[in-house]
Scaffold this motif. Structure first.
Motif, PDB file in Angstrom:
ATOM      1  N   LEU A 286       0.833  -1.210   0.000  1.00  0.00           N
ATOM      2  CA  LEU A 286       0.000   0.000   0.000  1.00  0.00           C
ATOM      3  C   LEU A 286       0.866   1.258   0.000  1.00  0.00           C
ATOM      4  N   GLN A 287       1.886   1.267   0.826  1.00  0.00           N
ATOM      5  CA  GLN A 287       2.766   2.427   0.899  1.00  0.00           C
ATOM      6  C   GLN A 287       3.479   2.660  -0.437  1.00  0.00           C
ATOM      7  N   LEU A 288       4.023   1.608  -1.008  1.00  0.00           N
ATOM      8  CA  LEU A 288       4.727   1.736  -2.283  1.00  0.00           C
ATOM      9  C   LEU A 288       3.793   2.182  -3.399  1.00  0.00           C
ATOM     10  N   TYR A 289       2.587   1.635  -3.428  1.00  0.00           N
ATOM     11  CA  TYR A 289       1.646   1.995  -4.492  1.00  0.00           C
ATOM     12  C   TYR A 289       1.199   3.448  -4.360  1.00  0.00           C
ATOM     13  N   ARG A 290       1.061   3.908  -3.123  1.00  0.00           N
ATOM     14  CA  ARG A 290       0.634   5.287  -2.888  1.00  0.00           C
ATOM     15  C   ARG A 290       1.762   6.300  -3.088  1.00  0.00           C
ATOM     16  N   GLU A 291       2.976   5.938  -2.725  1.00  0.00           N
ATOM     17  CA  GLU A 291       4.055   6.920  -2.623  1.00  0.00           C
ATOM     18  C   GLU A 291       5.140   6.821  -3.691  1.00  0.00           C
ATOM     19  N   THR A 292       5.082   5.795  -4.515  1.00  0.00           N
ATOM     20  CA  THR A 292       6.103   5.656  -5.548  1.00  0.00           C
ATOM     21  C   THR A 292       5.414   5.429  -6.894  1.00  0.00           C
ATOM     22  N   GLU A 293       6.212   5.181  -7.894  1.00  0.00           N
ATOM     23  CA  GLU A 293       5.669   4.899  -9.222  1.00  0.00           C
ATOM     24  C   GLU A 293       5.536   3.403  -9.468  1.00  0.00           C
ATOM     25  N   ALA A 294       5.487   2.626  -8.397  1.00  0.00           N
ATOM     26  CA  ALA A 294       5.355   1.176  -8.525  1.00  0.00           C
ATOM     27  C   ALA A 294       4.028   0.819  -9.176  1.00  0.00           C
TER      28      ALA A 294
END
Length: 72
Positions: free
Chosen positions: A15-23
């Motif tokens: 969730l964090q990566l999807y929200r905060e990065t371009e993952a």
């Protein structure tokens, strides 16, 4: 081979990566060794419909911008 389950700490990371990065779902699936469908299902059930759609649109715009930038 049985399907790999996402642990609670992994779910929080996703969730964090999807929200905060371009993952993308594909990059996350590769990173956590699950299918893109598993990531998509998890995100759809964990995020509000509005947030999910907004994040998809943001990633799409980033991709379009990069394609245009490097097409020159």
């Amino acid at each position: 081979m049985s399907p790999k389950k996402l642990t609670e700490p992994t779910k929080k990371e996703i969730l964090q990566l999807y929200r905060e990065t371009e993952a993308t779902t594909s990059t996350l699936a590769e990173r956590y060794e699950v299918s893109s469908s598993t990531i998509s299902r998890f995100l759809k059930t964990s995020l509000s419909e509005l947030e999910y759609e907004d994040l998809i649109q943001q990633l799409s715009l980033i991709h379009i911008w990069r394609c245009r930038r490097y097409a020159v």
